[in-house]
Design an enzyme around this catalytic site. Structure first.
Site, mmCIF file in Angstrom:
data_model
loop_
_atom_site.group_PDB
_atom_site.id
_atom_site.type_symbol
_atom_site.label_atom_id
_atom_site.label_comp_id
_atom_site.label_asym_id
_atom_site.label_seq_id
_atom_site.Cartn_x
_atom_site.Cartn_y
_atom_site.Cartn_z
ATOM 1 N N VAL A 114 0.838 -1.202 0.000
ATOM 2 C CA VAL A 114 0.000 0.000 0.000
ATOM 3 C C VAL A 114 0.876 1.256 0.000
ATOM 4 O O VAL A 114 0.606 2.209 -0.741
ATOM 5 C CB VAL A 114 -0.953 0.004 1.216
ATOM 6 C CG1 VAL A 114 -1.873 1.218 1.158
ATOM 7 C CG2 VAL A 114 -1.792 -1.274 1.257
ATOM 8 N N LYS A 171 -6.502 -2.015 10.488
ATOM 9 C CA LYS A 171 -7.730 -2.444 11.208
ATOM 10 C C LYS A 171 -7.410 -3.050 12.564
ATOM 11 O O LYS A 171 -8.147 -2.856 13.532
ATOM 12 C CB LYS A 171 -8.523 -3.437 10.364
ATOM 13 C CG LYS A 171 -7.791 -4.731 10.110
ATOM 14 C CD LYS A 171 -8.124 -5.364 8.787
ATOM 15 C CE LYS A 171 -6.894 -6.034 8.265
ATOM 16 N NZ LYS A 171 -6.580 -5.866 6.903
ATOM 17 N N VAL A 193 -11.303 -0.559 6.632
ATOM 18 C CA VAL A 193 -12.473 -1.437 6.448
ATOM 19 C C VAL A 193 -12.929 -1.373 4.998
ATOM 20 O O VAL A 193 -13.197 -0.287 4.479
ATOM 21 C CB VAL A 193 -13.657 -1.013 7.350
ATOM 22 C CG1 VAL A 193 -14.804 -2.002 7.214
ATOM 23 C CG2 VAL A 193 -13.229 -0.883 8.798
ATOM 24 N N GLY A 226 -11.516 -1.669 2.152
ATOM 25 C CA GLY A 226 -10.657 -1.047 1.137
ATOM 26 C C GLY A 226 -11.146 0.302 0.674
ATOM 27 O O GLY A 226 -11.303 1.237 1.463
ATOM 28 N N ILE A 249 -14.034 1.153 -0.595
ATOM 29 C CA ILE A 249 -15.467 1.475 -0.446
ATOM 30 C C ILE A 249 -15.613 2.484 0.700
ATOM 31 O O ILE A 249 -15.155 2.215 1.809
ATOM 32 C CB ILE A 249 -16.303 0.214 -0.117
ATOM 33 C CG1 ILE A 249 -16.012 -0.915 -1.101
ATOM 34 C CG2 ILE A 249 -17.788 0.527 -0.088
ATOM 35 C CD1 ILE A 249 -16.585 -2.265 -0.697
ATOM 36 N N GLU A 284 -2.937 -14.757 1.222
ATOM 37 C CA GLU A 284 -1.536 -14.671 1.625
ATOM 38 C C GLU A 284 -0.963 -16.060 1.858
ATOM 39 O O GLU A 284 -1.704 -17.037 1.970
ATOM 40 C CB GLU A 284 -1.442 -13.845 2.905
ATOM 41 C CG GLU A 284 -1.952 -12.440 2.671
ATOM 42 C CD GLU A 284 -1.569 -11.476 3.768
ATOM 43 O OE1 GLU A 284 -0.723 -11.823 4.589
ATOM 44 O OE2 GLU A 284 -2.140 -10.379 3.762
ATOM 45 N N ASP A 296 -9.852 -11.506 10.528
ATOM 46 C CA ASP A 296 -9.698 -10.217 9.828
ATOM 47 C C ASP A 296 -11.056 -9.506 9.738
ATOM 48 O O ASP A 296 -11.160 -8.309 10.034
ATOM 49 C CB ASP A 296 -9.138 -10.496 8.421
ATOM 50 C CG ASP A 296 -9.151 -9.272 7.535
ATOM 51 O OD1 ASP A 296 -8.168 -8.526 7.547
ATOM 52 O OD2 ASP A 296 -10.159 -9.052 6.830
ATOM 53 N N LYS A 337 -12.640 -5.786 11.431
ATOM 54 C CA LYS A 337 -13.367 -4.758 10.673
ATOM 55 C C LYS A 337 -14.760 -4.533 11.261
ATOM 56 O O LYS A 337 -15.235 -3.393 11.340
ATOM 57 C CB LYS A 337 -13.463 -5.180 9.206
ATOM 58 C CG LYS A 337 -12.095 -5.185 8.528
ATOM 59 C CD LYS A 337 -12.149 -5.920 7.212
ATOM 60 C CE LYS A 337 -10.796 -5.902 6.520
ATOM 61 N NZ LYS A 337 -10.743 -6.822 5.381
ATOM 62 N N GLY A 345 -6.091 -4.514 -2.268
ATOM 63 C CA GLY A 345 -5.278 -4.184 -3.439
ATOM 64 C C GLY A 345 -4.496 -2.923 -3.136
ATOM 65 O O GLY A 345 -5.013 -2.008 -2.481
HETATM 66 N N1 NAP Z 1 -2.473 -4.904 1.074
HETATM 67 C C1 NAP Z 1 -3.767 -4.591 1.016
HETATM 68 O O1 NAP Z 1 -4.451 -4.856 0.037
HETATM 69 C C2 NAP Z 1 -4.414 -3.889 2.196
HETATM 70 C C3 NAP Z 1 -5.792 -3.623 2.167
HETATM 71 C C4 NAP Z 1 -6.402 -2.931 3.216
HETATM 72 C C5 NAP Z 1 -5.632 -2.543 4.300
HETATM 73 N N2 NAP Z 1 -4.304 -2.852 4.329
HETATM 74 C C6 NAP Z 1 -3.543 -2.429 5.499
HETATM 75 O O2 NAP Z 1 -2.504 -1.549 5.084
HETATM 76 C C7 NAP Z 1 -1.372 -1.694 5.954
HETATM 77 C C8 NAP Z 1 -0.130 -1.989 5.112
HETATM 78 O O3 NAP Z 1 -0.334 -3.188 4.408
HETATM 79 P P1 NAP Z 1 0.684 -3.670 3.238
HETATM 80 O O4 NAP Z 1 -0.022 -4.750 2.519
HETATM 81 O O5 NAP Z 1 1.202 -2.508 2.472
HETATM 82 O O6 NAP Z 1 1.858 -4.296 4.128
HETATM 83 P P2 NAP Z 1 3.321 -4.735 3.643
HETATM 84 O O7 NAP Z 1 3.368 -4.883 2.171
HETATM 85 O O8 NAP Z 1 3.732 -5.872 4.510
HETATM 86 O O9 NAP Z 1 4.241 -3.461 4.011
HETATM 87 C C9 NAP Z 1 4.529 -3.102 5.340
HETATM 88 C C10 NAP Z 1 5.585 -1.989 5.335
HETATM 89 O O10 NAP Z 1 5.779 -1.605 6.701
HETATM 90 C C11 NAP Z 1 7.156 -1.730 7.029
HETATM 91 N N3 NAP Z 1 7.279 -2.178 8.407
HETATM 92 C C12 NAP Z 1 6.804 -3.322 8.959
HETATM 93 N N4 NAP Z 1 7.119 -3.402 10.263
HETATM 94 C C13 NAP Z 1 7.853 -2.281 10.527
HETATM 95 C C14 NAP Z 1 8.476 -1.782 11.681
HETATM 96 N N5 NAP Z 1 8.461 -2.471 12.830
HETATM 97 N N6 NAP Z 1 9.151 -0.606 11.601
HETATM 98 C C15 NAP Z 1 9.196 0.068 10.440
HETATM 99 N N7 NAP Z 1 8.617 -0.344 9.301
HETATM 100 C C16 NAP Z 1 7.959 -1.513 9.352
HETATM 101 C C17 NAP Z 1 7.732 -2.732 6.068
HETATM 102 O O11 NAP Z 1 9.093 -2.485 5.992
HETATM 103 P P3 NAP Z 1 10.095 -3.350 5.053
HETATM 104 O O12 NAP Z 1 9.780 -2.887 3.667
HETATM 105 O O13 NAP Z 1 11.454 -2.940 5.512
HETATM 106 O O14 NAP Z 1 9.745 -4.787 5.324
HETATM 107 C C18 NAP Z 1 6.946 -2.410 4.788
HETATM 108 O O15 NAP Z 1 7.541 -1.330 4.124
HETATM 109 C C19 NAP Z 1 -1.756 -2.795 6.945
HETATM 110 O O16 NAP Z 1 -2.284 -2.218 8.122
HETATM 111 C C20 NAP Z 1 -2.836 -3.567 6.209
HETATM 112 O O17 NAP Z 1 -3.731 -4.245 7.084
HETATM 113 C C21 NAP Z 1 -3.671 -3.502 3.310
#
Ligand code: NAP
Length: 407
Positions: free
Chosen positions: A15, A90, A117, A119, A121, A175, A186, A190, A287
């Site tokens: 994201v 969340k 919650v 995405g 929407i 995942e 999850d 939400k 996404g």
């Molecule tokens: N992916 C989706 O479709 C989606 C949808 C809705 C909500 N979300 C929410 O959006 C958020 C991010 O999701 P994502 O999918 O982008 O996650 P992600 O791809 O795992 O990315 C997490 C990022 O946070 C960094 N990070 C993790 N732990 C850290 C720490 N202790 N200190 C500093 N940086 C740290 C990671 O660093 P590194 O790069 O160094 O590993 C990475 O850059 C989450 O809360 C997730 O629930 C995601």
């Protein structure tokens, strides 16, 4: 040149990276809409970046790390330093919402979380702002795209849960460790957030019972088709008996239900209230770019003006035993009188049958029925009794059904 808005970004994963791209590509539009040009003032990842320094040189913080620690500390520090925060997290809000909202109110800054919650929407904004003083009676829907994709594929192809899960992982819809999604955890996080906003009462993740989809069998879906039912993992938050009930469970819907046609990884949320009848919102629930777009919308809202931070107005009790309609799947000996014995147990518990499908399979038979709404405790007692009948060949299986008619 307009004054820039300096955005401190925590996390640059799926994201976060999409967010950086969007900030760049939409900078002109943001400047035109808000009078301020966005710039990323610092990025914190596990690899590098210093939170204190980023906070110092930022006007607002976007938290996209995920998990509760250290995200909680960073968000609290930012709010206490008087910096508004946007988060997609969340878990953080479902577990520490009370503390975070209090910190935001105390500092007089916004805490926005549309992406946490469903995405992209705009369900958070709609419930908090458009329906902020509407007496919402129920918020429910499909708030996890992974499970919706798996259930849609199982229904379409007849394949088993394990096979479809593997396909979902290959396609990036699940995942490598899918347990949070498939267990319903999850969706529970939400629903804790949506219930809090809809009913203005504190709800935390540990108060939301959840069931997942791991035990769903392909034949449940095949029989359900004959009964005109489709299966969804639903999150339901509703007013019941002077309190609220907030839960996540797999559930059959009749084909006329607005959520029945929502397939694949899509999400959909319905809000019901006497003053609005019912409103359904649907779209991509996850996404990178979609979620980043919701995050950017929150940033623009913050730049556009003040909005009140959520505050619980009531403390509503959580009701545990509610009534539901059920689908019931029984493997029984194919002998005369079996159906009558089962009907007797159900009758004694005042549970009435809506429809029945019966199939002979060798010496055994499958009995699949839908029963009308009854207290869940009463249904559980009936299941226990039916499970003890000598004619039963396997433990009874049941799945909730929403009987509500929509035209
Ligand atoms: N992916 C989706 O479709 C989606 C949808 C809705 C909500 N979300 C929410 O959006 C958020 C991010 O999701 P994502 O999918 O982008 O996650 P992600 O791809 O795992 O990315 C997490 C990022 O946070 C960094 N990070 C993790 N732990 C850290 C720490 N202790 N200190 C500093 N940086 C740290 C990671 O660093 P590194 O790069 O160094 O590993 C990475 O850059 C989450 O809360 C997730 O629930 C995601």
């Amino acid at each position: 040149m307009s004054e820039p808005v300096r955005i401190g970004l925590l996390g640059r994963g799926t994201v976060g990276s999409a967010f950086v791209d969007l900030v760049e590509s939409r900078a002109d539009a943001i400047e035109a809409a808000t009078g301020r040009r966005p710039e990323i003032s610092g990025v914190l990842t596990r690899e590098g970046g210093d939170f204190g320094a980023i906070l110092e040189r930022s006007d607002l913080i976007v938290e996209l790390i995920g998990g509760t620690d250290p995200a909680r500390t960073y968000v609290l520090d930012a709010l206490r330093a008087g910096k508004p925060v946007v988060t997609a997290n969340k878990q953080l809000l479902a577990q520490h919402g009370e503390e975070l909202f209090a910190a935001a109110r105390e500092a007089g800054v916004q805490l926005r979380f549309e992406a946490a919650v469903a995405g992209v929407i705009p369900v958070v904004r709609t419930i908090q702002e458009s329906f902020g003083v509407t007496e919402i009676t129920k918020v429910f829907g499909i708030v996890n795209g992974t499970t919706n994709f798996i259930l849609s594929q199982m229904a379409e192809t007849g394949a088993g849960y394990g096979e479809v899960l593997a396909r979902a992982q290959e396609l990036g819809y699940a995942e490598a460790d899918p347990s949070d999604d498939v267990s319903g955890a999850d969706a529970a996080a939400k629903m804790a957030i949506l219930a809090r906003l809809a009913f203005h009462t504190p709800v935390t993740l540990d108060q939301v019972p959840f069931e997942g989809i791991e035990a769903i069998q392909p034949d449940d879906l095949a029989y359900a088709k004959e009964l005109d039912l489709s299966l969804k993992l639903l999150g339901v938050a509703e007013r019941r008996d002077g309190g609220i009930s907030v839960r996540v469970f797999p559930c059959f819907l009749y084909s006329g239900h607005p959520l029945a046609p929502v397939g694949g990884p899509f999400n959909a949320v319905m809000v019901e209230a006497p003053a609005i009848t019912e409103v359904t919102m649907s779209g991509p629930g996850a996404g990178g770019v979609e979620t980043a777009s919701a995050v950017l919308g929150d940033v623009v809202s913050i730049l556009s003006g003040e909005a009140p931070v959520h505050e619980a107005r009531e403390r509503l009790p959580l009701v545990a035993d509610v009534s539901s309609s059920f689908y019931l799947h029984l493997e029984v000996a194919d002998r005369p009188g079996v159906l009558a014995r089962i009907a007797q147990v159900l009758g004694e518990k005042e549970i009435s049958v809506k429809s029945v499908v019966q199939r002979g399979i060798g010496d055994d038979a499958r009995l699949v029925m839908v029963v009308h709404e009854c207290l869940e405790s009463r249904f559980a007692a009936a299941m226990e009794e039916i499970g003890r009948l000598a004619e039963l060949r396997a433990a009874p299986r049941s799945i909730r059904v929403i009987e509500e008619e929509f035209v």
